[in-house]
Design a protein around this motif. Structure first.
Motif, short mmCIF file in Angstrom:
data_model
loop_
_atom_site.label_atom_id
_atom_site.label_comp_id
_atom_site.label_asym_id
_atom_site.label_seq_id
_atom_site.Cartn_x
_atom_site.Cartn_y
_atom_site.Cartn_z
N CYS A 39 22.65 -3.21 -12.17
CA CYS A 39 23.44 -1.99 -12.35
C CYS A 39 22.45 -0.87 -12.65
O CYS A 39 21.98 -0.75 -13.79
CB CYS A 39 24.44 -2.14 -13.49
SG CYS A 39 25.53 -3.57 -13.35
N ALA A 40 22.11 -0.09 -11.65
CA ALA A 40 20.99 0.83 -11.81
C ALA A 40 21.20 2.09 -10.99
O ALA A 40 22.00 2.14 -10.05
CB ALA A 40 19.68 0.15 -11.38
N SER A 41 20.45 3.12 -11.37
CA SER A 41 20.45 4.37 -10.63
C SER A 41 19.94 4.12 -9.22
O SER A 41 18.92 3.45 -9.02
CB SER A 41 19.55 5.38 -11.35
OG SER A 41 19.45 6.58 -10.63
N GLY A 42 20.67 4.64 -8.24
CA GLY A 42 20.30 4.44 -6.85
C GLY A 42 21.00 3.28 -6.18
O GLY A 42 20.99 3.17 -4.96
N VAL A 43 21.61 2.38 -6.97
CA VAL A 43 22.33 1.22 -6.42
C VAL A 43 23.81 1.58 -6.30
O VAL A 43 24.41 2.08 -7.27
CB VAL A 43 22.14 -0.01 -7.32
CG1 VAL A 43 22.93 -1.19 -6.77
CG2 VAL A 43 20.66 -0.36 -7.43
N PRO B 140 11.08 5.82 -9.73
CA PRO B 140 11.03 7.28 -9.91
C PRO B 140 12.33 7.94 -9.45
O PRO B 140 13.09 7.39 -8.66
CB PRO B 140 9.85 7.70 -9.01
CG PRO B 140 9.10 6.46 -8.71
CD PRO B 140 10.10 5.36 -8.74
N GLY B 141 12.55 9.14 -9.97
CA GLY B 141 13.70 9.90 -9.53
C GLY B 141 13.45 10.56 -8.19
O GLY B 141 12.32 10.61 -7.69
N ASP B 142 14.53 11.07 -7.61
CA ASP B 142 14.44 11.76 -6.32
C ASP B 142 15.40 12.95 -6.36
O ASP B 142 16.62 12.76 -6.30
CB ASP B 142 14.80 10.82 -5.18
CG ASP B 142 14.62 11.47 -3.81
OD1 ASP B 142 14.32 12.68 -3.75
OD2 ASP B 142 14.77 10.78 -2.79
N PRO B 143 14.88 14.19 -6.50
CA PRO B 143 15.78 15.35 -6.57
C PRO B 143 16.68 15.48 -5.34
O PRO B 143 17.84 15.88 -5.46
CB PRO B 143 14.81 16.54 -6.68
CG PRO B 143 13.54 15.95 -7.19
CD PRO B 143 13.47 14.57 -6.63
N LYS B 144 16.18 15.13 -4.16
CA LYS B 144 16.99 15.25 -2.94
C LYS B 144 18.17 14.29 -2.96
O LYS B 144 19.27 14.63 -2.51
CB LYS B 144 16.12 15.00 -1.71
CG LYS B 144 15.02 16.04 -1.52
CD LYS B 144 14.19 15.74 -0.27
CE LYS B 144 13.09 16.78 -0.09
NZ LYS B 144 12.25 16.48 1.11
N ALA B 145 17.94 13.09 -3.47
CA ALA B 145 19.02 12.11 -3.55
C ALA B 145 19.81 12.23 -4.85
O ALA B 145 20.72 11.42 -5.08
CB ALA B 145 18.44 10.70 -3.44
N GLN B 146 19.47 13.22 -5.68
CA GLN B 146 20.12 13.42 -6.97
C GLN B 146 20.08 12.13 -7.81
O GLN B 146 21.08 11.73 -8.41
CB GLN B 146 21.57 13.90 -6.78
CG GLN B 146 21.68 15.23 -6.08
CD GLN B 146 23.10 15.74 -5.96
OE1 GLN B 146 24.05 14.98 -6.13
NE2 GLN B 146 23.26 17.01 -5.68
N GLY C 161 0.79 -1.22 0.00
CA GLY C 161 0.00 0.00 0.00
C GLY C 161 0.81 1.26 0.00
O GLY C 161 0.26 2.36 0.06
N GLY C 162 2.14 1.14 -0.09
CA GLY C 162 3.01 2.30 -0.08
C GLY C 162 3.13 2.94 -1.45
O GLY C 162 2.40 2.62 -2.40
N SER C 163 4.09 3.84 -1.56
CA SER C 163 4.29 4.58 -2.80
C SER C 163 5.31 3.87 -3.68
O SER C 163 6.22 3.19 -3.19
CB SER C 163 4.77 6.00 -2.51
OG SER C 163 5.13 6.67 -3.71
N ILE C 164 5.19 4.06 -4.98
CA ILE C 164 6.18 3.52 -5.92
C ILE C 164 7.52 4.23 -5.75
O ILE C 164 8.54 3.75 -6.25
CB ILE C 164 5.66 3.65 -7.37
CG1 ILE C 164 6.52 2.85 -8.34
CG2 ILE C 164 5.61 5.12 -7.78
CD1 ILE C 164 6.53 1.37 -8.09
N ALA C 165 7.53 5.36 -5.04
CA ALA C 165 8.79 6.06 -4.78
C ALA C 165 9.68 5.26 -3.84
O ALA C 165 10.90 5.48 -3.80
CB ALA C 165 8.51 7.44 -4.19
N TYR D 71 6.01 20.54 -11.29
CA TYR D 71 6.90 19.40 -11.07
C TYR D 71 7.93 19.31 -12.21
O TYR D 71 7.55 19.26 -13.39
CB TYR D 71 6.12 18.09 -11.00
CG TYR D 71 5.10 18.04 -9.88
CD1 TYR D 71 5.52 17.89 -8.56
CD2 TYR D 71 3.75 18.13 -10.14
CE1 TYR D 71 4.59 17.85 -7.53
CE2 TYR D 71 2.81 18.09 -9.12
CZ TYR D 71 3.24 17.94 -7.81
OH TYR D 71 2.33 17.90 -6.79
N LYS D 72 9.20 19.29 -11.86
CA LYS D 72 10.25 19.07 -12.85
C LYS D 72 10.29 17.62 -13.30
O LYS D 72 10.70 17.31 -14.42
CB LYS D 72 11.62 19.47 -12.28
CG LYS D 72 11.74 20.93 -11.91
CD LYS D 72 11.66 21.83 -13.13
CE LYS D 72 11.90 23.29 -12.76
NZ LYS D 72 11.78 24.18 -13.93
#
Length: 677
Positions: free
Chosen positions: A475-479, A267-273, A244-248, A360-361
């Motif tokens: 091999c992915a963004s955020g990893v 999804p992207g995260d501007p705070k985490a770049q 039930g959480g967010s896809i973020a 939203y950017k």
């Protein structure tokens, strides 16, 4: 009373002094203990020489035997030291030669005769101290990488001589050791080339030895060795990580070899770049990429702010199975898949305009909620293309979608067995960015999906092939890049669990927003608006049946027709010789072909190939320089050939040199044929 107090104080001082002496004595003994062995050997040699002289002092045979023993012992020491460093080998041989020579002379002549006492008193301490000094220099308490290698022979074997090793960190089934390369002689690339040789020397699998470079140095890094495969037992799907959480929030799709969960972010995260992610999912048949897909899709279908568009024109319902009702759109044939691609192209600008309108950017969790003016939020969109090679053969191009979809709140998954240049345009592959790689046939195939950094660090999916389903690299963004070369394994998830996800989270899942739905309806028409019926989720309308039974104008249940025929003995008044009545109503199931449409003729394959070559020659005679598969599509209708067959023939012309690639995907330049004089 004062005198008594003074005596007590003196007694306490004596005890304290004695305790300090005891502590100092214990410390000295502890520190001296590692350096005692050379001195004990030296003292023992002197003591043993006395009874040896008493036994063999007058024996010629003993002299010969002792001399040969000394030579043999020195030779054996030299032979045994072949796997160690050159300095250690030489030091050991000199020590044994000097000690055995003195022992032979002392046994034959007596330890106190001639210059033997002087040689002993000077030589024994020098040799013992030389070993103490060597031992002192080997210690590296600060682990700065300036000490002697722990196994210099191994490093010399694998081509990393003079490499300094730091103190290893030993964990269960895992050893990590830092290294310092000789300045100006080697780089981290040399370590990457040596990893297979290190694995061979340690007798472990090729991907059991990996490295991580120090980002601040070209000569430093860490080598990790994992000797045992802890993933072979596998792990059952533990259930949704954020029900039930967010896809973020990240998706938990498996487990790393060290026990941490295998997480991916969409999804992207501007705070985490961190930018939104697209994925190339690759692996040969039997590598388990479909199981990994189900892990990810099951996680996605438990979140409240995401919808799924999924396509599989090859296997239809076989892969997605029980999860299909959880998707907003399931395209299970080529016409629906083509419509889905068109709808995505139309949805991207519509969604970006909506996001820009509300400031939203890129898509964030806030974009999925109701906006300040009361407008419903826009859910994230996951577009999953299974067996995508079929799409490419049919001439569908995903490059533009891959380049533009991130800013529209869309993540693209493209799954295929081998993402070679003939299967997928390089621009598309480069635009995906992230990869989820399973077992492949060889290292060349691995290079189509994985970045060079991961392969240089020791990643080797070709070691698995199709023998270890579910094994993968992410091999992915955020990893963390240090995990790119760490093996993982996706969870084992069955149809029962997928059906449970579809049912239990039905009320939680989002429905498509009006912006995306309007764009898809305009681009795809009935293939989108009628998508539920086309996938079998809504039954088709009941067929119109003729009147039945004694002229009564009432429909009969088709399912009961056969049973009624067996149970009912009613006689029907039907004249088999009577003329049939004229039709009152006709139903047209498909529009007639336009006037002048050429007849579809099925021709043999060889003749069809000659015909398509003739069409290319005709294009050249007309002065056309650039062609593509779409230019040959009329050929499909005239000669009874599929679009995929025509695309394959165009690819064959590229291989043979008759066509050449251009900077535009799907367009090729005609190469003039040389005509002999």
């Amino acid at each position: 009373m004062a005198r008594k107090t003074t005596d007590v104080d003196q007694h306490e001082e004596q005890l304290h002094h004695t305790a300090k002496q005891g502590e100092l004595s214990g410390y000295v003994k502890h520190r001296a203990k590692p350096y005692l062995p050379p001195w004990l050997v030296a003292a023992g040699t002197g003591v043993v020489s006395l009874p040896a002289n008493m036994m063999w002092g007058d024996s010629v045979g003993a002299g010969v035997g002792l001399t040969l023993s000394a030579v043999a012992l020195t030779g054996a020491t030299w032979w045994a030291g072949r796997t160690t460093g050159r300095e250690r080998r030489l030091h050991s041989a000199i020590t044994v030669a000097a000690g055995s020579a003195w022992m032979t002379a002392a046994a034959l002549n007596g330890p106190l005769s001639g210059s033997l006492p002087d040689l002993y008193l000077m030589g024994a301490p020098v040799i013992a101290l030389s070993w103490n000094i060597r031992q002192t220099l080997r210690r590296n308490p600060d682990a700065t990488g300036t000490g002697e290698p722990a196994d210099k022979g191994l490093l010399e074997k694998v081509g990393l001589a003079r490499t300094m090793l730091k103190t290893p960190q030993v964990e269960p089934n895992r050893v990590t050791v830092g290294y310092q390369l000789p300045a100006g002689e080697m780089t981290n690339d040399d370590v990457a080339k040596a990893l297979p040789r290190i694995a061979s020397a340690l007798d472990v699998p090729p991907n059991a030895v990996r490295k991580v470079d120090d980002p601040d140095s070209a000569a430093r890094g860490e080598i990790t060795i994992v000797p045992n495969d802890v993933l072979k037992k596998g792990a059952k799907w533990p259930g949704p990580s954020a029900p039930g959480g967010s896809i973020a929030e990240p998706l938990n799709v498996g487990v790393y070899e060290h026990g941490d969960p295998l997480l991916m972010w969409l999804p992207g995260d501007p705070k985490a770049q961190r930018n939104a992610a697209h994925f190339l999912v690759m692996g040969m048949t039997g590598s388990g990429k479909s199981m990994s897909a189900m892990d990810a899709l099951a996680e996605i279908c438990t979140r409240h702010d995401v919808i799924v568009w999924a396509s599989d024109p090859s296997k239809a319902t076989q892969t997605f199975g029980p999860l299909i009702p959880a998707f907003d759109w399931a395209a299970l044939d080529m016409p629906s898949t083509e419509a889905m691609v068109t709808a995505l192209e139309a949805a991207i600008p519509a969604r970006t305009r909506w996001l820009a309108k509300y400031g939203y950017k890129q898509w964030t969790e806030a974009a999925g909620r109701t906006q300040k003016d009361g407008t419903p939020g826009m859910p994230y969109l996951v577009a999953w293309f299974e067996e995508a090679a079929k799409l490419m053969r049919e001439g569908l191009d995903l490059t533009g979608i891959a380049q533009e979809a991130r800013s529209a709140g869309i993540s693209l998954f493209v799954s295929m067995q081998r993402a070679s240049g003939y299967q997928m345009p390089t621009d598309t592959r480069a635009s995906l960015g992230s990869s989820w790689t399973h077992g492949v046939r060889d290292s060349g195939d691995a290079g189509f999906a994985m970045p060079d950094e991961a392969l240089d660090a020791g990643a080797a999916p070709e070691a698995w092939k199709d023998k270890k389903p579910g094994y993968c690299y992410l091999c992915a963004s955020g990893v963390d890049e240090r995990l790119w070369s760490t093996p993982a394994r996706s969870y084992e998830i069955g149809d029962d669990a997928l059906a449970w996800v579809e049912e239990q989270f039905r009320a939680v899942r989002a429905t498509v927003d009006t912006v995306t739905a309007a764009a898809a309806e305009q681009a795809a028409g009935d293939l989108y608006t009628d998508r539920a019926r086309l996938t079998g989720l809504v039954p088709a309308a009941a067929p119109i049946l003729p009147p039945t039974r004694g002229g009564e104008d009432m429909p009969m249940d088709v399912t009961d027709a056969d049973q009624d025929a067996q149970d009912d003995d009613t006689e029907y008044d039907v004249d088999p010789e009577a003329e049939l009545p004229e039709l009152a109503t006709t139903f047209q199931l498909a529009p007639p072909p336009p006037a002048g449409t050429p007849e579809r003729i099925q021709v043999p394959p060889e003749e069809a190939r000659r015909a398509i070559v003739g069409i290319l020659d005709q294009f050249e005679q007309e002065g056309r320089d650039i062609v593509g598969p779409a230019d040959f599509m009329e050929f499909c209708d005239r000669h009874g050939r599929s679009r995929s067959w025509v695309s394959a023939q165009v690819a064959q012309m590229v291989i043979s040199g008759r066509l050449a690639e251009t900077s535009t995907t799907g367009r090729y330049r005609i190469v003039p044929q040389l005509v002999s004089a």
